[in-house]
Write an enzyme that holds these catalytic residues in place. Sequence first.
Site, PDB file in Angstrom:
ATOM      1  CD  GLU A 134     152.925  46.994 -19.239  1.00 53.91           C
ATOM      2  OE1 GLU A 134     152.662  47.298 -18.059  1.00 53.91           O
ATOM      3  OE2 GLU A 134     152.633  45.884 -19.726  1.00 53.91           O
TER       4      GLU A 134
ATOM      5  CE  LYS B 247     150.837  44.168 -21.988  1.00 52.82           C
ATOM      6  NZ  LYS B 247     150.328  44.213 -20.612  1.00 52.82           N
TER       7      LYS B 247
ATOM      8  CE  LYS C   3     154.026  43.048 -14.106  1.00 49.99           C
ATOM      9  NZ  LYS C   3     152.679  43.292 -13.582  1.00 49.99           N
TER      10      LYS C   3
ATOM     11  NE  ARG D  45     145.876  50.250 -18.371  1.00 53.32           N
ATOM     12  CZ  ARG D  45     145.171  49.998 -17.289  1.00 53.32           C
ATOM     13  NH1 ARG D  45     144.277  50.868 -16.874  1.00 53.32           N
ATOM     14  NH2 ARG D  45     145.353  48.876 -16.620  1.00 53.32           N
TER      15      ARG D  45
ATOM     16  CG  ASP E 161     152.999  46.714 -13.543  1.00 50.97           C
ATOM     17  OD1 ASP E 161     153.357  46.279 -14.664  1.00 50.97           O
ATOM     18  OD2 ASP E 161     152.732  45.995 -12.568  1.00 50.97           O
TER      19      ASP E 161
HETATM   20  N1  BES Z   1     151.010  42.443 -17.894  1.00 56.74           N
HETATM   21  C1  BES Z   1     150.331  42.870 -16.746  1.00 56.74           C
HETATM   22  C2  BES Z   1     149.033  42.099 -16.483  1.00 56.74           C
HETATM   23  C3  BES Z   1     149.181  40.656 -16.113  1.00 56.74           C
HETATM   24  C4  BES Z   1     149.263  40.269 -14.779  1.00 56.74           C
HETATM   25  C5  BES Z   1     149.159  39.667 -17.087  1.00 56.74           C
HETATM   26  C6  BES Z   1     149.354  38.928 -14.445  1.00 56.74           C
HETATM   27  C7  BES Z   1     149.257  38.341 -16.749  1.00 56.74           C
HETATM   28  C8  BES Z   1     149.359  37.968 -15.422  1.00 56.74           C
HETATM   29  C9  BES Z   1     149.945  44.355 -16.904  1.00 56.74           C
HETATM   30  O1  BES Z   1     150.838  45.113 -17.622  1.00 56.74           O
HETATM   31  C10 BES Z   1     149.905  44.941 -15.528  1.00 56.74           C
HETATM   32  O2  BES Z   1     150.906  44.961 -14.889  1.00 56.74           O
HETATM   33  N2  BES Z   1     148.724  45.405 -15.115  1.00 56.74           N
HETATM   34  C11 BES Z   1     148.560  45.996 -13.836  1.00 56.74           C
HETATM   35  C12 BES Z   1     147.652  47.176 -13.994  1.00 56.74           C
HETATM   36  C13 BES Z   1     147.559  48.066 -12.778  1.00 56.74           C
HETATM   37  C14 BES Z   1     148.888  48.706 -12.484  1.00 56.74           C
HETATM   38  C15 BES Z   1     146.514  49.110 -13.035  1.00 56.74           C
HETATM   39  C16 BES Z   1     147.979  44.967 -12.893  1.00 56.74           C
HETATM   40  O3  BES Z   1     147.160  44.156 -13.332  1.00 56.74           O
HETATM   41  O4  BES Z   1     148.381  44.937 -11.747  1.00 56.74           O
HETATM   42 ZN    ZN Z   2     151.965  44.125 -19.025  1.00 53.77          ZN
HETATM   43 MN    MN Z   3     152.397  45.895 -16.398  1.00 49.63          MN
END
Ligand code: BES
Ligand code: ZN
Ligand code: MN
Length: 479
Positions: free
Chosen positions: A330, A246, A258, A332, A328
């Site tokens: 993104e 990624k 966020k 995947r 968010d």
């Molecule tokens: N990059 C984030 C995941 C992440 C969170 C990595 C904290 C490291 C530390 C990912 O893109 C994300 O924002 N995932 C969301 C998914 C949700 C919207 C289904 C998440 O984990 O909140």
């Molecule tokens: Zn991310």
């Molecule tokens: Mn994200």
Amino acid sequence: MKIKISERYDVNIYFTIKGEELNMLDEESRNYAINNLKFDSSTNKIYSNLGPGSQNIILIGLGEAEKVDGNILRLAAFKAAGELNKNNIKEASVHATKIEGICSRKTVKSIIEGLLQSEYKFDRYLSEKKSNSLERIGLIPLEGKDEAAQKAISEVETLVEGINLTRDLVNTPAIDMYPEVLARFATDNLEKYGVKVEVLGREDIEKLGMKAFLAVAEGSEKEPKFIIMKYLPEGDDKPAISLVGKGLTYDSGGYALKPADGMLTMKMDMAGSASVIGSIYAVAKNKINKNVVGIVAACENMISGGAYKNGDIISSMKGSSIEVINTDAEGRLTLADALYYAATKINSECIIDIATLTGACLVGLGEYTTGAITNDEKVFKDIAKSADRSGEYVWLLPSFPEMRELLKGDFADLKNSTGRFGGTITAGMFLEHFVEDTPWVHLDIAGPAYNARGWGYLNKGATGIPVKTLYNFVVNASK
Ligand code: BES
Ligand code: ZN
Ligand code: MN
């Protein structure tokens, strides 16, 4: 620091095991260490006797022999280097120890790694850089093991270079680390070791039909880059291990923005891609005889008038339509196209993807453990073995077919977010849709890729996880 075999210096470091007699100390020091200082070789206990008129010896406790493992050795060596720097010492001899149940090669490798790990710091942006005193280590191997130790030094040195360049990439803030920079870095650091690096810009990405990847990149001023790194020592007619990372050089969340504190560390959202670059660096520089292909879809997840929105329905290289429930989620989307590319355009014998994919993984497994999803138990077992050898932690999560139902969209083939439960699993299963039954393991490194406090033998910030696991996985497959 330079590590040389059998070089003797005034200061000597020994690792000691519980119950050991401490024969390296003279009688007076021994009595003092045991009776006054209560040094009993417990894990991480340090006895330090330095300066004029002293024996110039440092002892680092390893604890009970049966419990000693690679990480205890790495940490002990890391602490030894710390003690030397604290005392402003430039050079020292480090004595390898025979530990029942651990082969001497592993012991020596772990010690070398711990010493080298102690040197990492990210000081590019500091006006005043502090330097360590430690410059030279003489490694005293067990009798008759000189040649193996010599080999171990250069192998581990290169591996730690790969780890450190991964850490530098991840620690560099997004203002200076965007797709073009990441791509140039890969080209500059890999081509000299025989890796062919191809970088595709927006037009070529469009031609490939990577609509999911492009949708994520849409809100950013920075051009997305699709990076393909081919290391093919076995010849290009043989299959390769594909490593897909990624590569979100920044993840603001997009319109599903966020909160400030969650966004703060999102320069690290390209840690998966950095670990792919770092592990291919080590594999190629160490001339491991195994075909490996690295693939990174690099972009930023930002906001602008043109950015993709919650509720959009987008397509993908595979042709599956995806409902964007949450901008968010993104990672995947970018990985969907990168994985499909690995499955259909590369002769992949297996695909390992590495991604800071879900906050849910942190909630479920904590900060130190990588969460895994797989469609192939055997490849996963090899990954688990490699992680174990590396002192990195990986845990397989269940992915039962019933859960696939959750991924179905209301108005599209798939949706990119499925609600609160089992978020790491459903994210992994979303990816599975795009690997076309290629044996595959997904590694969610949202927890261990970055540690704001530092832990064990890893200084704070990016950790370089899981470079060692990937490197050992490739080495193992080359045999
Ligand atoms: N990059 C984030 C995941 C992440 C969170 C990595 C904290 C490291 C530390 C990912 O893109 C994300 O924002 N995932 C969301 C998914 C949700 C919207 C289904 C998440 O984990 O909140
Ligand atoms: Zn991310
Ligand atoms: Mn994200």
